[in-house]
Motif scaffolding. Structure first.
Motif, PDB file in Angstrom:
ATOM      1  N   LEU A 158      39.803  35.136  32.332  1.00  0.00           N
ATOM      2  CA  LEU A 158      39.424  34.705  33.677  1.00  0.00           C
ATOM      3  C   LEU A 158      40.648  34.354  34.519  1.00  0.00           C
ATOM      4  O   LEU A 158      40.655  34.540  35.728  1.00  0.00           O
ATOM      5  N   GLY A 159      41.691  33.869  33.871  1.00  0.00           N
ATOM      6  CA  GLY A 159      42.907  33.529  34.597  1.00  0.00           C
ATOM      7  C   GLY A 159      43.691  34.735  35.044  1.00  0.00           C
ATOM      8  O   GLY A 159      44.329  34.725  36.099  1.00  0.00           O
ATOM      9  N   ILE A 160      43.669  35.816  34.266  1.00  0.00           N
ATOM     10  CA  ILE A 160      44.457  37.002  34.594  1.00  0.00           C
ATOM     11  C   ILE A 160      43.661  37.998  35.450  1.00  0.00           C
ATOM     12  O   ILE A 160      44.237  38.922  36.045  1.00  0.00           O
ATOM     13  N   LEU A 161      42.375  37.811  35.561  1.00  0.00           N
ATOM     14  CA  LEU A 161      41.516  38.730  36.315  1.00  0.00           C
ATOM     15  C   LEU A 161      41.936  38.908  37.772  1.00  0.00           C
ATOM     16  O   LEU A 161      41.972  40.045  38.257  1.00  0.00           O
ATOM     17  N   PRO A 162      42.298  37.857  38.525  1.00  0.00           N
ATOM     18  CA  PRO A 162      42.737  38.080  39.912  1.00  0.00           C
ATOM     19  C   PRO A 162      43.999  38.954  40.015  1.00  0.00           C
ATOM     20  O   PRO A 162      44.098  39.781  40.918  1.00  0.00           O
ATOM     21  N   ALA A 163      44.924  38.813  39.081  1.00  0.00           N
ATOM     22  CA  ALA A 163      46.134  39.643  39.107  1.00  0.00           C
ATOM     23  C   ALA A 163      45.801  41.106  38.839  1.00  0.00           C
ATOM     24  O   ALA A 163      46.365  42.012  39.476  1.00  0.00           O
ATOM     25  N   ILE A 164      44.888  41.351  37.927  1.00  0.00           N
ATOM     26  CA  ILE A 164      44.478  42.725  37.634  1.00  0.00           C
ATOM     27  C   ILE A 164      43.774  43.336  38.835  1.00  0.00           C
ATOM     28  O   ILE A 164      44.027  44.493  39.201  1.00  0.00           O
ATOM     29  N   LEU A 165      42.884  42.579  39.461  1.00  0.00           N
ATOM     30  CA  LEU A 165      42.187  43.093  40.650  1.00  0.00           C
ATOM     31  C   LEU A 165      43.163  43.370  41.784  1.00  0.00           C
ATOM     32  O   LEU A 165      43.056  44.392  42.470  1.00  0.00           O
ATOM     33  N   PHE A 166      44.135  42.497  41.985  1.00  0.00           N
ATOM     34  CA  PHE A 166      45.150  42.712  43.014  1.00  0.00           C
ATOM     35  C   PHE A 166      45.913  44.002  42.751  1.00  0.00           C
ATOM     36  O   PHE A 166      46.139  44.806  43.651  1.00  0.00           O
ATOM     37  N   PHE A 167      46.307  44.221  41.508  1.00  0.00           N
ATOM     38  CA  PHE A 167      47.038  45.435  41.166  1.00  0.00           C
ATOM     39  C   PHE A 167      46.187  46.678  41.390  1.00  0.00           C
ATOM     40  O   PHE A 167      46.673  47.682  41.928  1.00  0.00           O
ATOM     41  N   LEU A 168      44.920  46.644  40.987  1.00  0.00           N
ATOM     42  CA  LEU A 168      44.065  47.812  41.149  1.00  0.00           C
ATOM     43  C   LEU A 168      43.821  48.137  42.617  1.00  0.00           C
ATOM     44  O   LEU A 168      43.768  49.304  42.995  1.00  0.00           O
TER      45      LEU A 168
END
Length: 61
Positions: A35-45
């Motif tokens: 849940l903590g890394i999910l925003p970074a992954i979405l930003f990258f995608l």
């Protein structure tokens, strides 16, 4: 940098504090990290094309 309140902690710091305070099992820790890394992954995608162009233009100059 010292954090005065717990509201402004980063995700890794909060996970470390939670692991130290309570006995958290591996599944809870893994779910919290996801849940903590999910925003970074979405930003990258979302901005993958823009980020790639920026890296390539910086390498050519």
């Amino acid at each position: 940098m010292f954090l005065i309140s717990n509201d402004k902690q980063t995700v890794p710091v909060a996970l470390g504090v939670l692991q130290g305070d309570r006995l958290m099992d591996a599944t809870t820790t893994s779910a919290s990290a996801l849940l903590g890394i999910l925003p970074a992954i979405l930003f990258f995608l979302i901005f993958q094309r823009t980020l790639s162009r920026g890296v390539m233009s910086g390498a050519i100059k």
